[in-house]
Structures are given as structure tokens and as C-alpha cells.
Scaffold this active site. Structure first.
Site, PDB file in Angstrom:
ATOM      1  N   GLY A  54      10.038 -21.889  52.665  1.00  0.00           N
ATOM      2  CA  GLY A  54       8.884 -21.748  51.767  1.00  0.00           C
ATOM      3  C   GLY A  54       9.404 -21.107  50.481  1.00  0.00           C
ATOM      4  O   GLY A  54      10.124 -20.096  50.522  1.00  0.00           O
ATOM      5  N   GLN A 203       6.332 -28.174  59.940  1.00  0.00           N
ATOM      6  CA  GLN A 203       5.817 -26.888  59.436  1.00  0.00           C
ATOM      7  C   GLN A 203       4.300 -26.759  59.620  1.00  0.00           C
ATOM      8  O   GLN A 203       3.799 -25.650  59.778  1.00  0.00           O
ATOM      9  CB  GLN A 203       6.168 -26.714  57.944  1.00  0.00           C
ATOM     10  CG  GLN A 203       7.630 -26.450  57.665  1.00  0.00           C
ATOM     11  CD  GLN A 203       8.397 -27.718  57.375  1.00  0.00           C
ATOM     12  OE1 GLN A 203       8.021 -28.798  57.827  1.00  0.00           O
ATOM     13  NE2 GLN A 203       9.468 -27.615  56.618  1.00  0.00           N
ATOM     14  N   ASP A 244       7.193 -26.559  45.676  1.00  0.00           N
ATOM     15  CA  ASP A 244       8.549 -25.996  45.692  1.00  0.00           C
ATOM     16  C   ASP A 244       9.143 -25.940  44.295  1.00  0.00           C
ATOM     17  O   ASP A 244       9.980 -25.101  44.004  1.00  0.00           O
ATOM     18  CB  ASP A 244       9.437 -26.811  46.627  1.00  0.00           C
ATOM     19  CG  ASP A 244       8.954 -26.622  48.057  1.00  0.00           C
ATOM     20  OD1 ASP A 244       8.064 -27.385  48.484  1.00  0.00           O
ATOM     21  OD2 ASP A 244       9.414 -25.669  48.708  1.00  0.00           O
TER      22      ASP A 244
HETATM   23  O1  MRU Z   1      11.406 -26.976  53.586  1.00  0.00           O
HETATM   24  P1  MRU Z   1      10.479 -25.815  53.482  1.00  0.00           P
HETATM   25  O2  MRU Z   1       9.760 -25.497  54.746  1.00  0.00           O
HETATM   26  O3  MRU Z   1      11.137 -24.604  52.853  1.00  0.00           O
HETATM   27  O4  MRU Z   1       9.407 -26.356  52.471  1.00  0.00           O
HETATM   28  C1  MRU Z   1       8.710 -25.562  51.650  1.00  0.00           C
HETATM   29  C2  MRU Z   1       7.324 -25.539  51.970  1.00  0.00           C
HETATM   30  O5  MRU Z   1       6.900 -24.750  52.798  1.00  0.00           O
HETATM   31  C3  MRU Z   1       6.395 -26.426  51.340  1.00  0.00           C
HETATM   32  O6  MRU Z   1       6.873 -27.493  50.682  1.00  0.00           O
HETATM   33  C4  MRU Z   1       5.283 -25.670  50.701  1.00  0.00           C
HETATM   34  O7  MRU Z   1       4.220 -26.506  50.591  1.00  0.00           O
HETATM   35  C5  MRU Z   1       5.630 -25.015  49.406  1.00  0.00           C
HETATM   36  S1  MRU Z   1       6.195 -23.361  49.578  1.00  0.00           S
HETATM   37  C6  MRU Z   1       4.771 -22.379  49.522  1.00  0.00           C
END
Ligand code: MRU
Length: 365
Positions: A54, A203, A244
Site C-alpha cells: 500500500g 488484497q 499508487d
Molecule cells: O501491490 P500493493 O498491495 O502494494 O498495491 C497497493 C494498493 O494497496 C492499492 O493499489 C491501493 O489501492 C493503493 S494504496 C492505498
């Protein structure tokens, strides 16, 4: 936020020690395991293997990793090599670079013997600010929810669709996309969440469903492919996701599958919101679709799934013919034109050029 009724954060300083506690997100929801991080190597590893993930939590963990590195080697060479080690952990979430740049800017002007304390302090500040920022996002988002609810024919329950995990476990506390859900629910609104499982890492299924359950928020897990059907049938009042990296033109990189949800929402006139702290905006990128780097992840995440077996043990199983080729892009980019509004700590903004300029000014950049 709450775990078994207790208030916790996704990353916590251990008092009296230059160390932090994190939840190992790779074993949730079946196991709640807290891990201690106290070295640069441990922090970098935690980000790489997604014990923490995240965008905001990656940034906060990287900042603490930088502080651990300054205990180990506060020289100019140590400063640079720690930056590079942490920067290389994951490519898409820009909060990583944002946090590292911020800590490095503080350290560069200091004598090496002062760097460990200063980095620890700055990492703590980043964590505290993340909590306040996300609480503010929750407040603005909650107002948006109330407006959508007021327009809903027949009232009842507000049905919210979300994808991936952008809750408190993706941040330090509150979350980004889930913060408005918590605040609306706590404020007495009847909210129900459609949780999209988010293949391949799950997730939604393993983290968002777990968080919402801990908080007592009604939710229903769906396979990713179900979202279009629900939107088409009028069973979704709004969709809200995290981000992200957002480009200066409002394009949004988020977990793979986000783009399809935005498209179907546009087709059916369902509002599609992106909740994010302004540290997730990369003002150096003008065109998100062309220029945001997309993480390529292991094919094994696609060809295998992990869950609890009948004996209650975690088990990984193959779901396709042995040797099948698989592709695994971690993120996709939703064009800004599909986003109804960005919900930030400074309020809500559309993605047109005027509003993006207003947002940049609000962030003081
Ligand atoms: O690959 P991850 O689990 O690190 O991905 C990030 C996320 O959790 C999401 O894309 C999220 O919607 C954005 S971070 C609050």
C-alpha cells in the site's frame, strides 16, 4: 484502527527502542503476526516481499528503513546507498520516493553523527502526518458519500464498490479509500461494501474484508469479474479506490483491475472516486498512461493460489496446466477523464487542468 477491539496502527514505534512493529500482511487474514523491524535490510525486505504494502505504508516503512540505515552507516556514502536500496524495493507507488526524498533532504545538511536522530524524528513525523492526512480524506469523502446518498432514490443503504486494499493497513491509520467508509459508518450512515477480491494477490479478499470485519462494516466479497454485472444492475451507488501514483494530468495508477471498474462506472453513470494523499501525486509525470512505471510481478502469483486447507494450514496450489505462461502486471492506469473526483486531504478536485493546478497550489508545490 481496531483489531479485536483494540486501537492499533499498521506501523508502530516500539517505545525505548529504535525499532518498529508491523503486521505481516502476507499471512493475513488467517494469522495475525506482528514483526519487528530494526535494520535497513529488514525494512527493505518487508517492502519487497509485501509484508507491508500500500503506497502510504510503503513510504512510512521506507522512512523508518532510512532511519535504521543511519544507525548503521551515517556517512555520505551510507546516505546514498541506503536511498538506493530502499528505492529499488518497489517501482510503482511514488510515496516511496516521496518519503525517501523528504528524509534525505533533512539529512543532507547535517553532520553524520546527527543523522540517526534526525532520520528517526522525520520518519515519526511522516507517520503522524499520514494519520492526520487520511483522517482529513475520510472527512471529505464522507461528505461526498452523503451527497450521493441524498440523491439515491429510495434511500436505504449506500452500496460502495472498492478494489484492492486502501484501508488502514495500506497506510499508518484510517486508510485512503476506506477512510470515508469508516467515517460514514461511524457517523450513522448505512453503508454496505462490495469487496472485489483483487486477483492475483487477493488484497480485497484477505485485507479489506478482514479490516471491514474488524470494524463491523457490512460487506460482501465478489470475484473481480462480478463488478460490471453489479454496476449494470444498479447495485452500486459509487466506486472508490486508492492510488499508487497519480500523474499531473490526473491519470491514476492503481491495482490491476481498477481501469475496468472505472470504465463500467462511466458507462452506467456511477461516480468513480479516487482517494489519495497528495504525496501520491507525481508532478514530474505529465502523462500517466505513457510514463508511470508498472511493476511486473512473478507469474507464480497468477498460476498459483494460496489459502487455508481443510486441516487449517496455509497451502499453495496450482490452478492451471503445469508450465502455463502467465503475465502479471501489478497495476493499471485509469485515464483522468474516467475519474469523477480525486478526494484528497485538501478536499475534492476534478482531474481537469484547472483543478489539478488548484490542487498543486493547495499542496504548496
Ligand atoms: O501491490 P500493493 O498491495 O502494494 O498495491 C497497493 C494498493 O494497496 C492499492 O493499489 C491501493 O489501492 C493503493 S494504496 C492505498
Amino acid at each position: 484502527m481496531k483489531i479485536e477491539g483494540q486501537h492499533r496502527r499498521a506501523i508502530e514505534e516500539i517505545s525505548g527502542k529504535r525499532a518498529v512493529r508491523i503486521i505481516d500482511q502476507t499471512v493475513l487474514p488467517h494469522q495475525l503476526t506482528w514483526l519487528t523491524l530494526k535494520t535497513l535490510a529488514e525494512a527493505a525486505h518487508a517492502i519487497t516481499v509485501m509484508q507491508v504494502r500500500g503506497a502510504p505504508l510503503i513510504g512510512a516503512t521506507a522512512a523508518y528503513g532510512y532511519a535504521f540505515a543511519m544507525k548503521e552507516d551515517p556517512s555520505d556514502a551510507g546516505l546514498e546507498s541506503a536511498y538506493q536500496t530502499l528505492f529499488a524495493t518497489r517501482p510503482t507507488a511514488v510515496n516511496l520516493r516521496w518519503a525517501l526524498d523528504r528524509v534525505r533532504a533533512v539529512l543532507q545538511g547535517l553532520e553524520p553523527h546527527l543523522r540517526a536522530d534526525a532520520a528517526w524524528h522525520e520518519a515519526g513525523q511522516i507517520g503522524e502526518e499520514d494519520v492526520k492526512t487520511n483522517a482529513a480524506i475520510g472527512g471529505h469523502g464522507q461528505r461526498v458519500f452523503r451527497e450521493v446518498f441524498a440523491d439515491k432514490q429510495g434511500g436505504g443503504v449506500l452500496n460502495v464498490l472498492t478494489h484492492c486494499n486502501a484501508g488502514w493497513i495500506a497506510c499508518v491509520d484510517w486508510g485512503t479509500a476506506i477512510a470515508p467508509i469508516y467515517q460514514a459508518h461511524d457517523g450513522g450512515m448505512k453503508v454496505h461494501v462490495w469487496v472485489s477480491e483483487t486477483r492475483p494477490r487477493g488484497q480485497g479478499a484477505s485485507l479489506t474484508a478482514w479490516e471491514l470485519k474488524q470494524h463491523g462494516i457490512p460487506h460482501t466479497l465478489i470475484v473481480d469479474n462480478e463488478a460490471g454485472h453489479l454496476v449494470q444492475r444498479g447495485m452500486v451507488d459509487l466506486c472508490i479506490v486508492g492510488a499508487d501514483r497519480v500523474a499531473a494530468n490526473g491519470d491514476v495508477a492503481n491495482k490491476i483491475g481498477t481501469y475496468l471498474k472505472a470504465l463500467v462506472c462511466k458507462t452506467h453513470h456511477v461516480p468513480f472516486y479516487v482517494a489519495l494523499p497528495t504525496s501520491t501525486i507525481d508532478w514530474t509525470i505529465r502523462n500517466g498512461i505513457k510514463d508511470i512505471p508498472i511493476e511486473q510481478r512473478s507469474a507464480r502469483e497468477v498460476t498459483h493460489v494460496t489459502g487455508l486447507n481443510a486441516k487449517g494450514r496455509r497451502e499453495e496450489v496450482l490452478i492451471c496446466p503445469e508450465g502455463t505462461e502467465a503475465r502479471n502486471d501489478g497495476f493499471d492506469v485509469t485515464p483522468g477523464r474516467l475519474v469523477t473526483e480525486l478526494i484528497t486531504e485538501y478536499g475534492t478536485f476534478s482531474t481537469n487542468a484547472t483543478d489539478m493546478r488548484r490542487l498543486r497550489l493547495a499542496a504548496g508545490l
